[in-house]
Enzyme design. Structure first.
Site, PDB file in Angstrom:
ATOM      1  N   ASP A 112       0.478   3.648   2.269  1.00 44.32           N
ATOM      2  CA  ASP A 112       0.194   4.222   3.576  1.00 44.32           C
ATOM      3  C   ASP A 112      -0.977   5.201   3.429  1.00 44.32           C
ATOM      4  OD1 ASP A 112       0.914   4.018   6.317  1.00 44.32           O
ATOM      5  OD2 ASP A 112       1.736   6.028   6.196  1.00 44.32           O
ATOM      6  N   ASP A 157       0.852  -1.203   0.000  1.00 45.28           N
ATOM      7  CA  ASP A 157       0.000   0.000   0.000  1.00 45.28           C
ATOM      8  C   ASP A 157       0.880   1.242   0.000  1.00 45.28           C
ATOM      9  OD1 ASP A 157       0.404   0.996   3.002  1.00 45.28           O
ATOM     10  OD2 ASP A 157       0.337  -1.178   3.002  1.00 45.28           O
TER      11      ASP A 157
HETATM   12  N1  LIG Z   1       1.198   1.361   5.746  1.00 41.72           N
HETATM   13  C1  LIG Z   1       1.678   0.487   6.634  1.00 41.72           C
HETATM   14  N2  LIG Z   1       2.130   0.944   7.837  1.00 41.72           N
HETATM   15  C2  LIG Z   1       2.620   0.064   8.734  1.00 41.72           C
HETATM   16  N3  LIG Z   1       2.666  -1.259   8.540  1.00 41.72           N
HETATM   17  C3  LIG Z   1       2.225  -1.732   7.379  1.00 41.72           C
HETATM   18  N4  LIG Z   1       2.158  -2.990   6.907  1.00 41.72           N
HETATM   19  C4  LIG Z   1       1.625  -2.929   5.675  1.00 41.72           C
HETATM   20  N5  LIG Z   1       1.344  -1.663   5.336  1.00 41.72           N
HETATM   21  C5  LIG Z   1       1.710  -0.894   6.389  1.00 41.72           C
END
Ligand SMILES: Nc1ncnc2[nH]cnc12
Ligand SMILES: CSC[C@H]1O[C@H](OP(=O)(O)O)[C@H](O)[C@@H]1O
Length: 293
Positions: free
Chosen positions: A211, A209
């Site tokens: 974030d 992703d």
């Molecule tokens: N955006 C994110 N922040 C922290 N841990 C994660 N694991 C997967 N995506 C994450």
């Protein structure tokens, strides 16, 4: 000669290692408590492998609740020499897109609620974390990705947050502005403990992703992380299978000394060391204190 035994720590969505031959599961305990799950012993080709899902089967341990010391101790006790950790992570760069494997070479530790050392009063040690990733191991992972034709990105900084909540927008922008590449919740203190245990350590960070900083992408949530991990599960298995099938039978001495990290680290005079702690340290200090080579 030291036989190479490769440990694999599975992260979110990775609770088994497909293709493990002669699979044998064993529940073990350690002086530091119980690891997250049974150890899965087996082999891929000629390579001895020990797999451990860090969150446990069914994902029962949160990032802050994982007993990292027990996990690392159990793997060391099982004879692991080289440790590959698999982690889902968010990305701070458009070019690091979901599904891509990133092989970070640096970590920033923003955790605050975890036991992050085997050492303490009675046996003080300060290992170097200047270069937390074992370069030969990382190179082997990159070579396996290349052989399998998988896009990957070599190097980068993984910032480890405490969690379990994801970052705020302001935090996300701050990490991005700092130049960090990816974010997760588990590489620390895993990498620190692996270094104390003299294991060669490297992380395969699968981007899941962006974030919450990216104007054109939704904010991260659990469902999207797991969906990306599932969609890329075959790819991750193929990468690990290639790495393990091609792994040298003999442990390659680490050029930056990951596997001898305690040689220059223990400060407490031998006669001043606490016998109870020394016994608890067991396999962690066995080589450095001359009990094993
Ligand atoms: N955006 C994110 N922040 C922290 N841990 C994660 N694991 C997967 N995506 C994450
Ligand atoms: C499932 S979203 C957050 C969760 O995913 C990552 O897990 P892991 O590093 O074990 O793959 C992240 O660190 C969080 O624990």
């Amino acid at each position: 000669m030291t036989r190479a035994v490769v440990g694999i720590i599975g992260g979110s969505g990775v609770y088994h290692l497909p293709g493990l031959q002669d699979l044998r599961e064993e529940r073990v305990t350690t002086p530091w408590g119980d690891p997250s799950d049974a150890l899965h012993f087996g082999r891929i080709g000629e390579t001895q492998v020990v797999f451990l899902p860090r969150h446990g089967r069914g994902h029962v341990f949160s990032p802050s609740g994982i007993n990292y010391r027990a996990n690392i101790f159990a793997l060391k006790q099982a004879g692991v020499t080289d440790l590959v950790s698999v982690s889902a992570c968010g990305s701070f760069k458009s070019e690091l897109y979901p599904g891509l494997f990133v092989l970070p070479d640096q970590f920033v530790d923003r955790t605050f609620g975890r036991q992050s050392s085997f050492f303490g009063n009675g046996c003080v040690a300060h290992v170097s974390m200047a270069h937390p990733v074992a370069p030969l191991l990382a190179k082997r992972i990159a070579a396996a990705a290349k052989t399998e034709g998988m896009e990957h990105s070599v190097g980068g900084t993984y910032v480890c947050m405490e969690g379990p909540q994801f970052s705020s927008y302001a935090e996300s922008l701050t990490y991005k502005a700092a130049g960090y590449d990816v974010i997760g919740m588990t590489a620390m203190p895993e990498a620190k403990l692996a270094r104390e245990a003299e294991l060669s350590y490297a992380t395969i960070a699968m981007v899941t992703d962006f974030d919450c900083w990216h104007p054109e992408h939704d904010n991260v949530d659990v469902a999207s992380v797991i969906a990306v991990v599932r969609d890329n599960a075959d790819k991750a298995s193929r990468l690990l299978a290639r790495l393990l099938a091609d792994f040298p039978h003999e442990h390659e001495p680490c050029p930056i000394g990951s596997d001898r990290a305690l040689d220059t680290a223990i400060l407490t005079a031998p006669e001043a060391r606490d016998p109870a702690l020394m016994e608890k340290l067991g396999v962690i200090v066995a080589r450095a204190s001359g009990a094993a080579t």
